[in-house]
Write an enzyme that holds these catalytic residues in place. Structure first.
Site, short mmCIF file in Angstrom:
data_model
loop_
_atom_site.label_atom_id
_atom_site.label_comp_id
_atom_site.label_asym_id
_atom_site.label_seq_id
_atom_site.Cartn_x
_atom_site.Cartn_y
_atom_site.Cartn_z
N SER A 176 -0.90 4.35 -6.22
CA SER A 176 -1.27 5.24 -5.11
C SER A 176 -2.77 5.52 -5.02
O SER A 176 -3.22 6.09 -4.03
CB SER A 176 -0.51 6.56 -5.23
N LYS A 235 -4.43 4.38 -1.88
CA LYS A 235 -4.25 5.02 -0.58
C LYS A 235 -5.56 5.43 0.10
O LYS A 235 -5.74 5.15 1.29
CB LYS A 235 -3.31 6.22 -0.72
N TYR A 288 2.06 -2.55 1.86
CA TYR A 288 1.87 -1.38 1.00
C TYR A 288 2.24 -1.71 -0.45
O TYR A 288 1.53 -1.35 -1.38
CB TYR A 288 2.70 -0.21 1.53
N TYR A 293 -1.19 15.48 -4.63
CA TYR A 293 0.17 15.86 -4.23
C TYR A 293 0.38 17.37 -4.36
O TYR A 293 -0.46 18.16 -3.95
CB TYR A 293 1.21 15.09 -5.06
N VAL A 328 0.92 6.45 -9.93
CA VAL A 328 1.98 6.47 -10.93
C VAL A 328 1.79 5.38 -11.97
O VAL A 328 2.53 5.33 -12.96
CB VAL A 328 3.37 6.34 -10.27
#
Length: 618
Positions: free
Chosen positions: A73, A76, A198, A250, A268
């Site tokens: 991630s 992103k 992705y 998050y 992660v």
């Protein structure tokens, strides 16, 4: 004479801080692997790397820096950046909001009002960003993402086929998000293609070193500090960092901003990047995750670095890229002490081994790091160092610690250190005379500190058999030495010898002419009042030199004060005897005047050149 030996200072102040934080966080084995992706569950759980890269490209790191892992991630913000560059801010804003979600990163939902993904850092927003990348076909669109990441990292990054296959096999939830986005018209292309892209972007291999440079590129307004290649425009960099600040961690974003205070993104795979704009990028790799999906050690390391280095972006108000105003050797800018011909020659040869670093501005982490690094790079060639802090404004606690640590490490390799810190900005209120004290000396002005450096160089490099002139007779004084023997003896009888204690005033400012002074032993300081309200040295003279010529010749009062720096013995030609020489021995007076004029000119020329080089500074 001591031989010229190069020394290295290793590992350095900042490197030790990074290593200390690494060791502090290393014992924490809590957290679990991201086992919902089979390949991620197979990584070495105890791998750990910590890396810091400055906005000018200096990298400090420790641990498993070259271990490759997938970016996950952390990809992103970089894909979001490329989407902004491809489509423009307005188009991307029409598809992706920039608000914290308050939900899990993989939630299958949209904002109930806007019906858009709440931000690009959750999976729904990231898949949308991936769908917005332009290109003729799927391969070209992914290749543009890979090249984008590579520009940020400063090297070619590659896809991890095994992790990609593992994600593709198990990514049913992300496919559900893709079809939801297509059904709401958020993406208008094939949702399977967008989700596959992705998966691929998350499966690009990086190292902790790569991530640190990617973060440093964001810190450097989108320009890679090592390759100098522009990866993103300044305005889009600001947009990406803004979203990372509020959404990058998050559901732990609020706690992160409170305790760490830097834009950040986790993955992660165990990585975390954090950015302090204009200063540094931080990267951590440790695959054990907490309940929010963030690296346990990574969060702890970033908190500790932020605390120690005072990196919270709300604390940093005026960070300077560099704190160094000027740097030079004592050969380039000497003190105002008049030296002998032999000493001048030695300082010309070896003066580069004593250097002055003038600092300015607010001394926060970035400025202190830059200054410390520059000094460490030259430490192997130094015998003495002066750090001038008079133009420094705010001094952070970490800057004080770093300079104290620098003094200690330089002392360990034989480099004497002094501070010019009249206002005690580093907290040193006393000047130590102990040569083994790692804190060194503290001076009120740079001139006396420069003289201190010169003395160290001369002590170290003066030949053992070279005599040091400390005391002379009247007849051996250079003002008389060129005369014939009989004339020299006759003129010497006109002088009377006087002694002065250390600190005693010999001639006060504004006083009438009181004599021509030939210095036979000790040292005399000629001073003036500076604009800072302190008394400063114009020049210091020692045995074999003279002062008082101008008042004697012109008849004007003393412009400056003459005071004994040490116990002093001088030969004085009083005004009465000086005037009597006109009738009694005019040829001796003329010879004396010629010698005095030459000496006075050389003395004043040296003082004026010293002031000119410093720009009138002290």
């Amino acid at each position: 004479m001591e031989p010229s030996v190069s020394r290295t200072v290793d590992p350095g102040v900042v490197a030790r801080i990074v290593a200390d934080v690494y060791q502090l966080c290393l014992p924490d084995n809590s957290g679990t692997l991201a086992d919902y992706i089979p390949e991620l569950a197979a990584v070495q759980p105890d791998s750990f790397a910590l890396c810091l890269a400055t906005a000018d490209g200096q990298v400090y790191g420790t641990g498993d820096l070259d271990t490759e892992f997938t970016i996950q991630s952390i990809s992103k913000p970089f894909t979001y950046a490329l989407a902004l560059a491809d489509r423009g801010t307005a188009t991307v804003d029409a598809r992706i909001d920039v608000e914290p979600s308050g939900e899990a990163f993989n939630e299958i939902s949209l904002d109930p009002v806007t019906e858009r993904p709440r931000n690009p850092m959750i999976n729904a927003g990231a898949i949308t960003a991936a769908a917005l990348i332009t290109g003729h076909d799927p391969d070209e669109r992914f290749e543009r993402i890979r090249r984008c990441y590579s520009r940020f990292a400063g090297r070619e990054l590659h896809l991890n086929e095994a992790v990609y296959a593992s994600e593709a096999r198990t990514g049913f939830r992300n496919r559900a998000i893709g079809y939801m986005l297509r059904s709401f018209g958020i993406i208008d292309s094939d949702p399977d293609e967008a989700v596959d892209r992705y998966f691929r972007q998350c499966s690009i291999d990086v190292t902790c070193h790569d991530l640190a440079l990617m973060a440093a590129t964001l810190a450097n307004n989108g320009r890679n500090p090592v390759t100098r290649e522009r990866a993103l425009t300044t305005d889009l960099t600001e947009r990406v960092l803004s979203v990372m600040t509020t959404c990058g961690m998050y559901n732990a974003a609020g706690d992160w901003v409170t305790t760490v205070g830097m834009p950040a993104k986790s993955g992660v795979g165990g990585g975390i990047v954090a950015v302090l704009p204009g200063q540094i990028g931080i990267a951590v790799y440790s695959p054990r995750l907490d309940a929010h999906g963030n690296s346990v050690r990574g969060v702890a390391a970033c908190r500790e670095l932020s605390r120690r280095l005072e990196l919270h972006f709300l604390h940093v108000t005026r960070a300077a890229r560099t704190a160094i105003r000027a740097r030079y050797s004592v050969a380039e800018v000497p003190s105002r002490l008049r030296r002998t011909t032999e000493e001048i020659a030695l300082l010309a040869e070896h003066g580069h081994r004593a250097r002055v670093f003038e600092l300015h501005g607010d001394l926060l982490f970035a400025g202190a790091e830059s200054a410390v690094r520059s000094i460490e790079e030259q430490a192997g060639e130094l015998a003495a160092l002066v750090v001038d802090l008079r133009r420094v404004g705010e001094v952070s606690a970490i800057a004080v610690q770093m300079i104290d640590a620098l003094e200690t490490e330089l002392a360990a390799v034989g480099v004497r250190v002094a501070l010019v810190d009249p206002d005690a900005k580093l907290g040193h209120t006393a000047s130590s005379l102990d040569p083994d004290d790692p804190q060194g000396r503290v001076f009120i002005d740079r001139d006396t500190a420069t003289e201190w450096c010169e003395d160290i160089v001369l002590e170290r490099y003066r030949p053992a058999d070279e005599p040091v002139c400390t005391s002379i007779t009247i007849e051996d004084h250079p003002a008389l030495a060129a005369l014939e023997s009989d004339d020299r003896s006759q003129l010497a009888k006109e002088f009377e010898v006087r002694t002065f204690a250390r600190g005693e005033v010999i001639a006060r400012r504004g006083s009438a002419r009181s004599g021509l002074y030939l210095l036979l032993e000790g040292r005399v300081r000629i001073t003036f009042d500076g604009s800072d309200g302190r008394t400063h040295r114009l020049v210091s003279v020692s045995a074999g030199m003279s002062f008082g010529e101008i008042p004697m010749l012109v008849g004007t009062p003393f412009v400056n004060e003459a005071r004994a720096e040490t116990p002093v013995r001088v030969a004085v030609l009083t005004p009465t005897r000086f005037d009597e020489l006109t009738a009694k021995a005019p040829q001796l007076k003329l010879a004396l005047l010629e010698r005095l004029a030459a000496g006075a000119y050389a003395q004043m020329d040296a003082a004026v050149r010293s002031i000119a080089v410093r720009g009138g500074d002290y």
